[in-house]
Enzyme design. Structure first.
Site, PDB file in Angstrom:
ATOM      1  N   HIS A   1      20.017  36.663  11.228  1.00  0.00           N
ATOM      2  CA  HIS A   1      19.741  38.197  11.695  1.00  0.00           C
ATOM      3  C   HIS A   1      18.541  37.908  12.786  1.00  0.00           C
ATOM      4  CE1 HIS A   1      19.555  42.150  11.119  1.00  0.00           C
ATOM      5  NE2 HIS A   1      18.479  42.080  10.785  1.00  0.00           N
TER       6      HIS A   1
ATOM      7  N   HIS B   1      16.987  47.022  14.143  1.00  0.00           N
ATOM      8  CA  HIS B   1      17.705  45.930  13.706  1.00  0.00           C
ATOM      9  C   HIS B   1      18.696  46.565  13.115  1.00  0.00           C
ATOM     10  CE1 HIS B   1      16.413  45.178   9.539  1.00  0.00           C
ATOM     11  NE2 HIS B   1      15.771  46.507   9.883  1.00  0.00           N
TER      12      HIS B   1
ATOM     13  N   CYS C   1      24.512  42.793  14.361  1.00  0.00           N
ATOM     14  CA  CYS C   1      23.011  42.865  14.640  1.00  0.00           C
ATOM     15  C   CYS C   1      23.124  42.177  16.105  1.00  0.00           C
ATOM     16  CB  CYS C   1      22.013  41.839  13.773  1.00  0.00           C
ATOM     17  SG  CYS C   1      22.592  40.178  13.727  1.00  0.00           S
TER      18      CYS C   1
END
Ligand SMILES: [Zn+2]
Length: 255
Positions: free
Chosen positions: A214, A226, A144
């Site tokens: 994240h 994402h 990510c």
């Protein structure tokens, strides 16, 4: 010349050489269970001796071999422990070397493709890329943060700070996003500030982990780009992730 690997840029034409790749793979296989290591130089692949104390889990090349190699285009080593992506130490090594690094997996019988990474390697597509821990590379995958860093390079021409990391850094008590965003030139949005294109949402998805582990990038129009583990990178309505967002941050440049 046919370009068989579209993810490798012009600066890395040598990575397309079948001779070099074959020599790297043969060395990895014959070195098993030790990790192989070597350089790509003007004259091809230069196999080095792995002088690490624990050569099945590490590699170490003597300063002599570095000096004798001349101009080094890339450093490559094998993994024999089942991991087909760079370790935190590998990421650190690549950053300090300043040239692309390659890693390939072997079990002594079969040998995988070389994954090249580093800022000289062409950035893979931002949308629809498969997840793999660590930086993006010639396998077209990444994590990510790799997606955020690549978005900034592609759309803003900004090379964000890299953070050497293991796949499970947030299980090891690290807080890379929250400890690192200031150093990378971001500041938190103040109460009442609305997200703009390029702002980053730091998120918590796992119940027992309080560190943001994240993150996604706001594209405007209510969309968040994402990359979740085990999913392809995607644009999704930011609203869907709102309950997981711990903090919004904005890039203002590093001083
Ligand atoms: Zn390694």
């Amino acid at each position: 010349m046919t370009m068989t690997q579209p993810t490798v840029g012009a600066a890395m034409r040598w990575a397309l050489s079948q001779d070099i790749i074959a020599a790297i793979k043969a060395h990895a296989q014959s070195s098993y269970p030790a990790e192989s290591c070597g350089f790509v130089t003007r004259s091809g692949y230069l196999a080095c001796t792995n002088r690490a104390a624990d050569p099945s889990n590490q590699f170490l090349i003597s300063p002599d071999e570095y000096l004798k190699a001349g101009q080094i285009f890339a450093v490559v080593h094998s993994h024999t422990n089942g991991r087909d992506y760079p370790s935190e130490a590998d990421m650190r090594g690549q950053l300090s070397a300043g040239v692309p690094w390659g890693v390939l997996l072997t079990n002594g019988q079969e040998t995988g493709d070389v994954l090249w990474w580093g800022d000289g390697v062409q950035i893979p597509d931002l949308i629809g890329r498969p997840f793999r821990p660590g930086p993006s590379g010639s396998d077209g995958k990444g994590d990510c943060y790799a997606l955020i860093r690549d978005w900034y390079r592609l759309t803003r021409g900004v090379t964000l700070l890299e953070f050497p990391r293991e796949s499970d850094w947030f299980h090891q008590g690290q807080n890379l996003y929250e400890d690192g965003f200031g150093k990378a030139g971001f500041r938190p949005l103040a109460a009442g500030e609305q997200p703009q294109e390029g702002d980053v949402a730091l998120m918590c998805l796992l119940p027992r982990i309080t560190a943001a582990h994240h993150a996604g990038i706001y594209l405007g129009g209510g969309l968040l780009l994402h990359h979740l583990d085990r999913r392809l990178s995607a644009r999704e309505p930011a609203e869907r992730w709102a309950k997981h967002i711990k903090l919004w941050i904005r890039y203002e440049g590093s001083s």
